[in-house]
Design a protein around this motif. Sequence first.
Motif, PDB file in Angstrom:
ATOM      1  N   ASN A 173       2.134 -10.346   6.125  1.00  0.00           N
ATOM      2  CA  ASN A 173       3.031 -11.449   6.472  1.00  0.00           C
ATOM      3  C   ASN A 173       4.474 -11.185   6.065  1.00  0.00           C
ATOM      4  O   ASN A 173       5.359 -11.981   6.370  1.00  0.00           O
ATOM      5  N   ALA A 174       4.694 -10.107   5.323  1.00  0.00           N
ATOM      6  CA  ALA A 174       6.036  -9.898   4.773  1.00  0.00           C
ATOM      7  C   ALA A 174       6.667  -8.572   5.178  1.00  0.00           C
ATOM      8  O   ALA A 174       7.886  -8.471   5.265  1.00  0.00           O
ATOM      9  N   THR A 209      -2.445 -21.580   5.794  1.00  0.00           N
ATOM     10  CA  THR A 209      -1.670 -22.765   5.383  1.00  0.00           C
ATOM     11  C   THR A 209      -1.430 -23.696   6.568  1.00  0.00           C
ATOM     12  O   THR A 209      -1.141 -24.871   6.380  1.00  0.00           O
ATOM     13  N   ALA A 227      10.633 -13.514   6.338  1.00  0.00           N
ATOM     14  CA  ALA A 227       9.283 -13.245   5.822  1.00  0.00           C
ATOM     15  C   ALA A 227       9.242 -13.374   4.299  1.00  0.00           C
ATOM     16  O   ALA A 227      10.218 -13.054   3.629  1.00  0.00           O
ATOM     17  N   ALA A 277       9.326 -18.248  20.189  1.00  0.00           N
ATOM     18  CA  ALA A 277       9.735 -17.861  18.833  1.00  0.00           C
ATOM     19  C   ALA A 277       9.613 -19.012  17.843  1.00  0.00           C
ATOM     20  O   ALA A 277       9.086 -18.838  16.746  1.00  0.00           O
ATOM     21  N   ASP A 278      10.107 -20.188  18.253  1.00  0.00           N
ATOM     22  CA  ASP A 278      10.184 -21.307  17.302  1.00  0.00           C
ATOM     23  C   ASP A 278       8.869 -22.035  17.106  1.00  0.00           C
ATOM     24  O   ASP A 278       8.529 -22.432  16.008  1.00  0.00           O
ATOM     25  N   ASP A 295      -2.550 -16.922   7.056  1.00  0.00           N
ATOM     26  CA  ASP A 295      -2.947 -17.124   5.648  1.00  0.00           C
ATOM     27  C   ASP A 295      -3.608 -18.479   5.412  1.00  0.00           C
ATOM     28  O   ASP A 295      -3.945 -18.825   4.271  1.00  0.00           O
ATOM     29  N   ASN A 297       6.560 -16.203   5.961  1.00  0.00           N
ATOM     30  CA  ASN A 297       6.465 -17.598   6.403  1.00  0.00           C
ATOM     31  C   ASN A 297       7.814 -18.324   6.441  1.00  0.00           C
ATOM     32  O   ASN A 297       7.879 -19.521   6.174  1.00  0.00           O
ATOM     33  N   THR A 352       7.513  -5.004   7.465  1.00  0.00           N
ATOM     34  CA  THR A 352       8.102  -4.849   8.798  1.00  0.00           C
ATOM     35  C   THR A 352       7.204  -3.989   9.693  1.00  0.00           C
ATOM     36  O   THR A 352       6.377  -3.220   9.201  1.00  0.00           O
ATOM     37  N   LEU A 363       1.680  -7.841  -5.179  1.00  0.00           N
ATOM     38  CA  LEU A 363       2.252  -8.207  -3.880  1.00  0.00           C
ATOM     39  C   LEU A 363       3.679  -8.682  -4.129  1.00  0.00           C
ATOM     40  O   LEU A 363       3.924  -9.839  -4.459  1.00  0.00           O
ATOM     41  N   ASP A 416       0.849  -1.195   0.000  1.00  0.00           N
ATOM     42  CA  ASP A 416       0.000   0.000   0.000  1.00  0.00           C
ATOM     43  C   ASP A 416       0.882   1.241   0.000  1.00  0.00           C
ATOM     44  O   ASP A 416       1.511   1.557   1.010  1.00  0.00           O
ATOM     45  N   ALA A 449      -3.209  -5.529   5.768  1.00  0.00           N
ATOM     46  CA  ALA A 449      -2.635  -5.206   4.457  1.00  0.00           C
ATOM     47  C   ALA A 449      -2.259  -6.517   3.762  1.00  0.00           C
ATOM     48  O   ALA A 449      -1.986  -7.524   4.428  1.00  0.00           O
ATOM     49  N   ALA A 450      -2.238  -6.491   2.443  1.00  0.00           N
ATOM     50  CA  ALA A 450      -1.947  -7.720   1.693  1.00  0.00           C
ATOM     51  C   ALA A 450      -0.562  -8.264   2.044  1.00  0.00           C
ATOM     52  O   ALA A 450      -0.316  -9.466   1.964  1.00  0.00           O
ATOM     53  N   ASP A 451       0.346  -7.363   2.445  1.00  0.00           N
ATOM     54  CA  ASP A 451       1.713  -7.819   2.749  1.00  0.00           C
ATOM     55  C   ASP A 451       1.967  -7.913   4.265  1.00  0.00           C
ATOM     56  O   ASP A 451       3.103  -7.807   4.712  1.00  0.00           O
ATOM     57  N   PRO A 472       2.349 -16.487  10.825  1.00  0.00           N
ATOM     58  CA  PRO A 472       2.015 -16.117   9.434  1.00  0.00           C
ATOM     59  C   PRO A 472       1.267 -17.230   8.692  1.00  0.00           C
ATOM     60  O   PRO A 472       0.342 -16.951   7.923  1.00  0.00           O
ATOM     61  N   SER A 473       1.644 -18.477   8.952  1.00  0.00           N
ATOM     62  CA  SER A 473       0.965 -19.594   8.275  1.00  0.00           C
ATOM     63  C   SER A 473      -0.448 -19.804   8.818  1.00  0.00           C
ATOM     64  O   SER A 473      -1.336 -20.236   8.081  1.00  0.00           O
ATOM     65  N   SER A 528       5.233 -11.175  10.571  1.00  0.00           N
ATOM     66  CA  SER A 528       6.571 -11.775  10.583  1.00  0.00           C
ATOM     67  C   SER A 528       7.493 -11.057  11.559  1.00  0.00           C
ATOM     68  O   SER A 528       8.461 -11.625  12.035  1.00  0.00           O
ATOM     69  N   ASP A 529       7.177  -9.814  11.858  1.00  0.00           N
ATOM     70  CA  ASP A 529       8.077  -9.010  12.679  1.00  0.00           C
ATOM     71  C   ASP A 529       7.589  -8.893  14.130  1.00  0.00           C
ATOM     72  O   ASP A 529       8.299  -9.308  15.064  1.00  0.00           O
ATOM     73  N   ASN A 533      12.815 -11.915   9.815  1.00  0.00           N
ATOM     74  CA  ASN A 533      12.550 -13.297  10.249  1.00  0.00           C
ATOM     75  C   ASN A 533      12.156 -14.216   9.096  1.00  0.00           C
ATOM     76  O   ASN A 533      11.265 -15.050   9.220  1.00  0.00           O
TER      77      ASN A 533
END
Lengths: 293, 400
Positions: free
Chosen positions: B236-237, B381, A238, B367-368, B379, A240, B239, A147, A130, B232-234, B375-376, B181-182, A236
């Motif tokens: 998972n990716a 998965t 990212a 964390a692990d 979404d 997944n 920061t 994306l 965005d 937001a679409a991102d 994230p999985s 993810s962050d 991390n």
Amino acid sequence: MLYRKKRPLLVFLLPSLLLMAVFLYYPFVENIVNSLFDIRGLAAARGEFLGLGNYRRFFSEDPVAMTSFFNSLKMMGLTLVFQVGLALMLALMVDSVRKGQQLFRVVYFFPIVISATAIGLMFNLFYKYDGGMLNQLLAKLGMDKVLWLSKESAYTMVVIPTLWQYIGFYFVIILTGLAGIPQEIFESAAIDGATGIKKIWYVTLPLISDVLITCVTLAVTGAIKVFDLPSVIARNGAPNGLTHFLGTYMHNQAFVAQNVDYGSTISVIIVLMGVAVAQLLNRVIARNSEALR
Amino acid sequence: MKKLFALVLTIALLGSFALAEGVTIKTVSTFAGTDAAADTYQQLLDQWAAETGNTVEDASATSDEAWKAGVINDFAAGNEPDILFYFAKTADSARILDRVVPIAEINEAYPDLNLTENAAIAESDGKIYAIPVRAFWEGLFCNVDLFEKYNLELPTDWAKFETAVKTFKENGVVPMAVSFSDVPHYIVEFAILSSGTPEEHKARPAPGETVPESWVEGMKLLHELYEMGAFAADANATTEAITSQMFRDGQAAMQLDGSWFANGIPQERWDKVVVMPFPTHAEDADPTAFIGGVSMGFYLTRSAWEDPAKRDAAVDLLRYLTTGDNAVALGGFAFGGTIITSAVDMINNANDMLSPFQDEMDQEVRADKWFSKVPSIVDGTLTDIDGMWAEVVAANPFGK
């Protein structure tokens, strides 16, 4: 004759040897030992003896570790083609240019002097879904948003700036190697009918083979250790955990999960891979360069 | 000329000896960078040094994982400070407890001080080692101007929240700013709190036990929100720095975060942002409950306590920083407007204030086995939420 007395030389060499022993080799040995024990938390005492349990976990029980391992292997191949390969092409072209060579040197070398963090943040803003720069450009062109860091494309998107940043470094090294070739050799080659690709293949490349070996070794071993840019762009691993490299996964385990023993294991694997790949490359390239000569 | 130079050097040397009267107290804290009390803290240290003739060597820095690791490393190497401002009642503090002094022990030796013993941060051995000066709270930050622009009511219940999410999504505004993810920390905690009773949130399952149903439902809620288009679409990716900036710039409508996040909201937006409890998804959840407490406090280290030359001075500095107006000054926030008034309302109206249970978890397990899977889960998965929690609990996350 100048160095007939060896003892003074030893006196000068000893301090750096000591420094290396204290700050590099001793921690590395400690690191190997740490990888064999259970250590929960930074600076925590060694716990249960695990033996090779962490190594077994890395190679057979941890899917993220395997992702990071293969991502690093792919990165090594990509550096050969896109860092050293492109740098060689650019250097050959710029070497043929009579005017403006200095400008090209500066332009291509410039990304090296920018910190990886700054480049990473810049690409974060490019890739942002965005309001990111790339999607704004697409919007101006009437196209749908993309994306960029999707599961399918994230690895490529992380690799692009990582490769791009260091092309200039190898470009300058190769260009310096090319500048060292005496002009007379090219003139002789031209008289013998070697021009264009033939000149590059039979004259230029053999004469800079040592430089290329150095570049390839640096690039490939550097690829195994890659950390900074992927860490800033894709936190991390990212999304997944798909963009983890050995370096980022090692940091993630040691400092985020505070799984110090497993982080140590990954760092030992990085070193072993680096040494093995460097040795292999030296042998392969040395054999090929002999053949070229 | 040489004689003059030697004379000047000698005077300087003697002068430095004269100045070195008193003792040097080493301090480490997070009162640095953008912290609201960073300047106040430095002023207090300077004032104390001037009043007592002692010297303070301060090494404060902004808190992050590297800073925490540095503190732990210093303790392990015997290089700990004399006074430390650090996390309390967490997996982090558990590792320094044998190297710091219980407040009761200080009060016993110095009965006149009567230092605060706050039971809220009693460690697992029942002792209190830290003196807090600042409370924290976590809640749902809302950009009120965006709600007004689209004629939306603030999300005081789930229906209003859903309407807001859908409306923002349709209008190109990111409903909730988050990076899974962050920093998934806040949203996972609130998703669980929203999916069950506060008692379920307070559960600390041991190996062999199962997690409360709300812990499973909370994780499923994340995927439900994802499907609804709440992120937001991102998400998972990207920061956390980027998503937080989106909220501050008014590109995102809501964000779950802590009181420290408000410090970074620009002054011109202080009256355009409110904080409220996250709406409840389950019927038995408490709509007033929120996450909060005291997370950090001042410690006196054992090494300073056992050093006869330093002990009195270190105890005095601890008292100086943690009592009266000085403690109040250090506890202040760097924001105002509706952020602070709505936060006060949230606190005053709450039936229950819960501590973030993830802070008590073993970091490796968290964390692990949990955060890396979020994230999985989001979404879709990863659908075996029970299996994930079974792995978490089997690793004894609260027992180490």
